[in-house]
Design a protein around this motif. Sequence first.
Motif, mmCIF file in Angstrom:
data_model
loop_
_atom_site.group_PDB
_atom_site.id
_atom_site.type_symbol
_atom_site.label_atom_id
_atom_site.label_comp_id
_atom_site.label_asym_id
_atom_site.label_seq_id
_atom_site.Cartn_x
_atom_site.Cartn_y
_atom_site.Cartn_z
ATOM 1 N N ARG A 1 21.650 37.325 73.991
ATOM 2 C CA ARG A 1 21.657 36.317 75.057
ATOM 3 C C ARG A 1 20.514 35.335 74.873
ATOM 4 O O ARG A 1 20.688 34.120 75.086
ATOM 5 C CB ARG A 1 21.586 36.997 76.422
ATOM 6 N N GLU B 1 20.838 31.323 74.557
ATOM 7 C CA GLU B 1 20.337 30.523 75.668
ATOM 8 C C GLU B 1 19.038 29.786 75.384
ATOM 9 O O GLU B 1 18.683 28.867 76.126
ATOM 10 C CB GLU B 1 20.152 31.428 76.896
ATOM 11 N N ILE C 1 28.826 37.964 71.900
ATOM 12 C CA ILE C 1 28.076 36.946 72.642
ATOM 13 C C ILE C 1 27.560 35.875 71.682
ATOM 14 O O ILE C 1 27.700 34.676 71.923
ATOM 15 C CB ILE C 1 26.907 37.593 73.415
#
Length: 324
Positions: free
Chosen positions: A142, A146, A175
């Motif tokens: 993540r 991000e 992801i």
Amino acid sequence: MLPKAEIHCHIEGAAAPELVLRQAQKYGVDMSAFIRDGSFVWSDFTSFLAAYDAAAGLFRTQEDYALLAETYLTSLAADGAVYSEFFTSPDHASRAGLSPLAYTDGLGEGILRAKAKTGIEARMIVTGVRHFGVGSVEAAARFAVECGHPLVTGFGMAGEERSGHPRDFARAFDIAREAGLGITVHAGELAGWESVAAAMDHLRPTRIGHGVRAIENADLVARIADEGVVLEICPVSNIELKVFASFAAHPFAKLRDAGCRVTLNSDDPPYFWTTLKREYEVAAEHFGLDRPALLEVTRTAIAAAFVDEETRAALLSRLAPGES
């Protein structure tokens, strides 16, 4: 000088002893148990990790990491490298007391400084640590997605290969893949061929970090060749860690002859008393690669690099005329 490219190096493990000693002086730390006569000292995997962790712990600020990346990439460029990808670790940043974003920004600044001085191009692969568990690896994925840093272009997983099963980490890789990041994973180094097959089955990487134990299964070798998965091979590291007893026993040449796409990399270079230049020399001396074959290794690394197509074309154009 032969153009070179590297796609498998751990940035904390790339800190040269002289830089580590300067950092030790800066922070008032005694490193005599780990560095002697200008060289890292270790005797087994446990003592290797102790030396690695002690040295890595001396990089604590954003500027420390900028200096680390700049110093390593500058030395790499001096040996003819036109491209480098290195692994970063948000988990290490947190243990060093720095936010993952500040850590990444520092390394990115070092990349830009080195490029301004030498022209070397570089990118970062955010890496989850397998033995820290599924949650930690998903958090790393993540962050990779991000953080928004333009030089973060890949996601991978390192750590103890025998911890957990690749299927446990599939969501983390989904992801990263869904966000367009390049995918690589360590497998087939300390664990056997099954770890490579499982990584390919469940994580679907375009590259495998190491992957050399695939040689234990002829069907898997054929599959790697057929699917075009690139192997990030680190010959000297494999010998120093006793994955293979000698260069004569190393499967680099057999994997290449079987049609696998192979590259040369330094892993944690000063800890294994190597450089990317030495890896290319080893391939020439022990695996019989001549200049055209070594250039093909460089081309393979650039073709597999986690970069946009414009950058890839520019890198290929930097090979010798008629050799790109």
